[in-house]
Design a protein around this motif. Structure first.
Motif, PDB file in Angstrom:
ATOM      1  N   ALA A  89      50.708  -3.150 -78.901  1.00 28.53           N
ATOM      2  CA  ALA A  89      50.682  -2.167 -77.698  1.00 28.53           C
ATOM      3  C   ALA A  89      49.919  -1.209 -78.442  1.00 28.53           C
ATOM      4  CB  ALA A  89      51.028  -1.878 -76.595  1.00 28.53           C
ATOM      5  N   GLU A  90      49.771  -0.523 -79.427  1.00 27.06           N
ATOM      6  CA  GLU A  90      48.924   0.636 -79.577  1.00 27.06           C
ATOM      7  C   GLU A  90      48.283   0.563 -80.676  1.00 27.06           C
ATOM      8  OE1 GLU A  90      51.806   3.021 -81.935  1.00 27.06           O
ATOM      9  OE2 GLU A  90      53.264   3.705 -80.937  1.00 27.06           O
ATOM     10  N   GLU A  91      47.553  -0.498 -81.350  1.00 27.90           N
ATOM     11  CA  GLU A  91      46.532  -1.441 -81.796  1.00 27.90           C
ATOM     12  C   GLU A  91      45.507  -1.698 -80.894  1.00 27.90           C
ATOM     13  OE1 GLU A  91      47.703  -3.976 -84.668  1.00 27.90           O
ATOM     14  OE2 GLU A  91      47.838  -2.733 -86.157  1.00 27.90           O
ATOM     15  N   VAL A  92      46.391  -2.468 -79.417  1.00 28.09           N
ATOM     16  CA  VAL A  92      45.100  -3.363 -78.444  1.00 28.09           C
ATOM     17  C   VAL A  92      44.617  -1.751 -78.037  1.00 28.09           C
ATOM     18  CG1 VAL A  92      44.895  -3.957 -76.114  1.00 28.09           C
ATOM     19  CG2 VAL A  92      46.630  -4.565 -78.429  1.00 28.09           C
ATOM     20  N   ALA A  94      43.434   1.154 -78.948  1.00 31.54           N
ATOM     21  CA  ALA A  94      42.617   1.994 -79.663  1.00 31.54           C
ATOM     22  C   ALA A  94      41.738   1.398 -79.192  1.00 31.54           C
ATOM     23  CB  ALA A  94      43.043   1.325 -80.635  1.00 31.54           C
ATOM     24  N   ASN A  95      41.718   0.121 -78.176  1.00 34.35           N
ATOM     25  CA  ASN A  95      39.849  -0.021 -77.823  1.00 34.35           C
ATOM     26  C   ASN A  95      39.395  -0.178 -76.222  1.00 34.35           C
ATOM     27  OD1 ASN A  95      38.314  -2.064 -76.693  1.00 34.35           O
ATOM     28  ND2 ASN A  95      37.873  -3.723 -78.309  1.00 34.35           N
ATOM     29  N   THR A  96      38.518   1.157 -76.403  1.00 40.07           N
ATOM     30  CA  THR A  96      38.043   1.333 -75.405  1.00 40.07           C
ATOM     31  C   THR A  96      37.653   1.080 -74.088  1.00 40.07           C
ATOM     32  OG1 THR A  96      36.022   1.496 -76.015  1.00 40.07           O
ATOM     33  CG2 THR A  96      37.056   3.584 -76.963  1.00 40.07           C
ATOM     34  N   GLU A  97      37.895  -0.622 -74.476  1.00 39.04           N
ATOM     35  CA  GLU A  97      37.474  -1.204 -72.756  1.00 39.04           C
ATOM     36  C   GLU A  97      39.128  -1.522 -72.225  1.00 39.04           C
ATOM     37  OE1 GLU A  97      33.891  -3.562 -72.803  1.00 39.04           O
ATOM     38  OE2 GLU A  97      33.555  -3.342 -75.206  1.00 39.04           O
ATOM     39  N   PRO A 228      59.888 -10.047 -76.574  1.00 38.72           N
ATOM     40  CA  PRO A 228      58.729 -10.406 -75.564  1.00 38.72           C
ATOM     41  C   PRO A 228      57.659 -11.535 -76.111  1.00 38.72           C
ATOM     42  CG  PRO A 228      58.783  -8.360 -75.292  1.00 38.72           C
ATOM     43  CD  PRO A 228      59.783  -8.819 -76.300  1.00 38.72           C
ATOM     44  N   SER A 229      57.438 -12.344 -75.215  1.00 37.84           N
ATOM     45  CA  SER A 229      56.605 -13.651 -76.097  1.00 37.84           C
ATOM     46  C   SER A 229      54.955 -12.723 -76.636  1.00 37.84           C
ATOM     47  CB  SER A 229      56.453 -14.458 -74.851  1.00 37.84           C
ATOM     48  OG  SER A 229      57.266 -15.281 -74.432  1.00 37.84           O
ATOM     49  N   GLY A 230      54.640 -11.873 -75.865  1.00 36.29           N
ATOM     50  CA  GLY A 230      53.141 -10.816 -76.307  1.00 36.29           C
ATOM     51  C   GLY A 230      52.447 -10.337 -75.098  1.00 36.29           C
ATOM     52  N   LEU A 231      51.757  -9.687 -75.384  1.00 34.23           N
ATOM     53  CA  LEU A 231      51.230  -8.629 -74.570  1.00 34.23           C
ATOM     54  C   LEU A 231      49.825  -9.209 -73.162  1.00 34.23           C
ATOM     55  CD1 LEU A 231      50.455  -5.674 -76.930  1.00 34.23           C
ATOM     56  CD2 LEU A 231      51.866  -5.764 -74.794  1.00 34.23           C
ATOM     57  N   ARG A 232      49.487  -9.297 -72.406  1.00 33.31           N
ATOM     58  CA  ARG A 232      48.911  -8.897 -71.413  1.00 33.31           C
ATOM     59  C   ARG A 232      48.395  -7.772 -71.118  1.00 33.31           C
ATOM     60  NH1 ARG A 232      51.297 -10.308 -65.604  1.00 33.31           N
ATOM     61  NH2 ARG A 232      48.840 -11.928 -65.847  1.00 33.31           N
ATOM     62  N   LEU A 233      47.119  -8.170 -71.034  1.00 29.04           N
ATOM     63  CA  LEU A 233      45.978  -6.939 -71.264  1.00 29.04           C
ATOM     64  C   LEU A 233      45.087  -6.891 -70.241  1.00 29.04           C
ATOM     65  CD1 LEU A 233      44.828  -7.573 -74.583  1.00 29.04           C
ATOM     66  CD2 LEU A 233      46.905  -6.310 -74.196  1.00 29.04           C
ATOM     67  N   LYS A 234      44.472  -5.910 -69.217  1.00 38.03           N
ATOM     68  CA  LYS A 234      43.447  -5.529 -68.880  1.00 38.03           C
ATOM     69  C   LYS A 234      42.638  -4.489 -69.312  1.00 38.03           C
ATOM     70  CE  LYS A 234      42.802  -4.462 -63.460  1.00 38.03           C
ATOM     71  NZ  LYS A 234      43.383  -4.122 -62.466  1.00 38.03           N
ATOM     72  N   ILE A 235      41.123  -5.503 -68.911  1.00 43.39           N
ATOM     73  CA  ILE A 235      40.322  -4.186 -69.692  1.00 43.39           C
ATOM     74  C   ILE A 235      39.247  -3.863 -68.620  1.00 43.39           C
ATOM     75  CG2 ILE A 235      39.924  -5.868 -71.673  1.00 43.39           C
ATOM     76  CD1 ILE A 235      38.144  -7.459 -70.636  1.00 43.39           C
ATOM     77  N   THR A 236      37.750  -3.347 -69.119  1.00 40.90           N
ATOM     78  CA  THR A 236      37.414  -2.602 -68.123  1.00 40.90           C
ATOM     79  C   THR A 236      36.430  -3.509 -66.864  1.00 40.90           C
ATOM     80  OG1 THR A 236      36.014  -1.599 -69.688  1.00 40.90           O
ATOM     81  CG2 THR A 236      37.192  -0.420 -68.829  1.00 40.90           C
ATOM     82  N   LEU A 252      43.408  -6.467 -84.964  1.00 42.29           N
ATOM     83  CA  LEU A 252      44.378  -6.012 -84.906  1.00 42.29           C
ATOM     84  C   LEU A 252      45.369  -6.749 -86.288  1.00 42.29           C
ATOM     85  CD1 LEU A 252      45.447  -7.577 -81.333  1.00 42.29           C
ATOM     86  CD2 LEU A 252      45.188  -5.670 -82.119  1.00 42.29           C
ATOM     87  N   SER A 253      46.445  -6.008 -86.592  1.00 42.74           N
ATOM     88  CA  SER A 253      47.191  -6.619 -87.970  1.00 42.74           C
ATOM     89  C   SER A 253      48.638  -7.554 -87.005  1.00 42.74           C
ATOM     90  CB  SER A 253      47.517  -5.854 -88.234  1.00 42.74           C
ATOM     91  OG  SER A 253      48.975  -5.202 -87.184  1.00 42.74           O
ATOM     92  N   GLY A 254      48.465  -9.364 -88.458  1.00 41.15           N
ATOM     93  CA  GLY A 254      49.848  -9.964 -88.102  1.00 41.15           C
ATOM     94  C   GLY A 254      48.741 -10.691 -87.490  1.00 41.15           C
ATOM     95  N   ASP A 255      49.906 -11.789 -87.245  1.00 42.74           N
ATOM     96  CA  ASP A 255      49.115 -13.078 -87.021  1.00 42.74           C
ATOM     97  C   ASP A 255      49.356 -13.808 -85.959  1.00 42.74           C
ATOM     98  OD1 ASP A 255      48.238 -15.975 -87.090  1.00 42.74           O
ATOM     99  OD2 ASP A 255      50.240 -16.569 -88.195  1.00 42.74           O
TER     100      ASP A 255
END
Length: 421
Positions: A89-92, A94-97, A228-236, A252-255
């Motif tokens: 979530a922290e790495e994600v 970092a993306n401004t969008e 959790p299964s993963g992360l859900r994201l909302k963008i601009t 993003l790091s990791g597989d």
């Protein structure tokens, strides 16, 4: 007046031929046919603008309803759980969008009550973080998403699912997990009773009839997940979801696997695009038919004006000037018809929410019964690029329709044309 005086004689004659003559019945008939061609182009252009606007409106309406439940982007691991989701979530972020993140659990289960059995998509969420990535909380019509508390095993059902199972607020349903429990007697299913604490209505039948929300901790307990299964994201800008997903995949790091909303509904959007293309092609044929009618109008005009053409030629007009006269006449018909069609189409498309209810009230009909289509209003989304494209196609077709009659007029021989005059 000064503008008219400065026009070349080709323009003056071309404009004059477009209007009906006062003393010739044939001129009046030809101009009537020209008016019909103009009306045909206008109707075709207006119909194409209105239909595309309505189809765009339906697409936008369904897409918005989908995204009220779905997220713009999902980030998950192939193994089914994302243990270090806070780091991701922290790495994600970092993306401004990216403007919102929330963890989730996705799984399938069977849900039963009395004699009713349904297959359900279960989504585990954090009620305080879910509004960052979706509008589910806004669509809860009974109860609240905040009623989902860890350990209490509450559930929020889709409205159609609740109706199909004949369940109401405060009643219980039994969830059957796909992973069985191994005992000395064999594998037995794992069952858990959930209390209905909310009902949501997104307006999208697929999700309202097959989706349920529970707290993420209850979901991890029910489906035996450590994370959790993963992360859900909302963008601009949701239209940039594919580009943002590709950018995240590089950084993003990791597989991790990344999926945007357009991939989740690829077949539906492909079907809609195909339907729009075919509808556009069919309605463009209306404009083409009007353009063919314009060909016949100009051919009749050339035949009627052969004496005028011969006189102009003897006065020194070149074949190119004669051709230009009739191209101007045809182009004016096409331009006027296109302008009227664009104005009418845009006017109807922008006011379709007023026009359709008026027609329904006058004729006592309902075009979209809510119990069938889930929406009762005809949506419209006017897009100006579509308007300019349609107008351009109509003008080009009208211009092409003038080429052969104008070329035939330029080949008229003065001596033969005047022989019987």
């Amino acid at each position: 007046m000064s503008i008219i005086k400065n026009l070349s004689f080709e323009w003056l004659i071309g404009v004059r031929y477009t209007r009906a003559g006062k003393r010739s019945g044939r001129n009046s008939f030809i101009s009537f046919i020209s008016l019909i061609s103009m009306a045909g182009i206008a109707v075709g252009v207006a119909a194409l603008i209105i239909v595309l606007s309505v189809m765009n409106g339906f697409q936008k309406d369904v897409r918005d309803r989908m995204l009220s439940v779905l997220s713009h982007i999902e980030v998950f691991e192939p193994g089914g759980s994302l243990p270090d989701w806070q780091k991701t979530a922290e790495e994600v972020s970092a993306n401004t969008e990216v403007i919102g993140t929330a963890p989730y659990v996705d799984s399938q289960a069977m849900m039963t009550r009395d004699d009713t059995l349904r297959g359900v998509m279960i989504r585990g969420v954090l009620p305080d973080q879910e509004p960052r990535v979706s509008d589910v909380a806004k669509h809860v019509k009974q109860g609240s998403l905040d009623n989902l508390r860890p350990g209490e095993f509450g559930i929020v059902l889709g409205s159609e699912l609740a109706r199909a199972m004949h369940v109401y607020m405060g009643e219980k349903v039994t969830m059957i997990a796909p992973q069985g429990q191994v005992t000395p007697a064999g594998v037995i299913p794992r069952l858990k009773q959930f209390t209905v604490v909310g009902v949501f209505d997104s307006g999208h039948f697929e999700y309202d009839s097959s989706m349920a929300f529970i707290h993420i901790q209850d979901a991890m307990t029910m489906f035996r997940l450590a994370a959790p299964s993963g992360l859900r994201l909302k963008i601009t800008d949701m239209q940039r979801a594919p580009q943002v997903a590709m950018d995240l995949a590089r950084h993003l790091s990791g597989d991790l696997l990344i999926r945007d909303w357009s991939r989740q509904n690829r077949n539906w959007f492909a079907a809609v695009q195909t339907e729009k293309r075919m509808m556009s092609l069919i309605l463009t044929l209306i404009i083409a038919v009007a353009a063919f009618n314009l060909v016949s109008t100009l051919v009749m005009t050339v035949t009627d004006k052969q004496a005028d053409i011969a006189i102009l030629r003897t006065l020194g007009a070149s074949p190119a000037s004669i051709m230009k006269i009739f191209m101007i006449q045809g182009a004016l018909v096409g331009l006027i018809g296109t302008a009227v069609g664009v104005a009418g189409g845009v006017l109807v498309a922008l006011n379709i929410d007023v026009i359709v209810p008026f027609i329904e009230s006058v004729f006592q009909v309902q075009f979209l019964p809510k119990d069938v289509y889930l929406i009762s209003e005809l949506p419209s989304d006017l897009r100006w690029p579509d308007v300019w494209t349609i107008g351009g196609i109509a003008v080009v077709l009208a211009f092409l329709a003038t080429l052969y009659p104008s070329w035939a007029a330029a080949r008229v021989k003065p001596a033969e044309a005047l022989r019987y005059e």
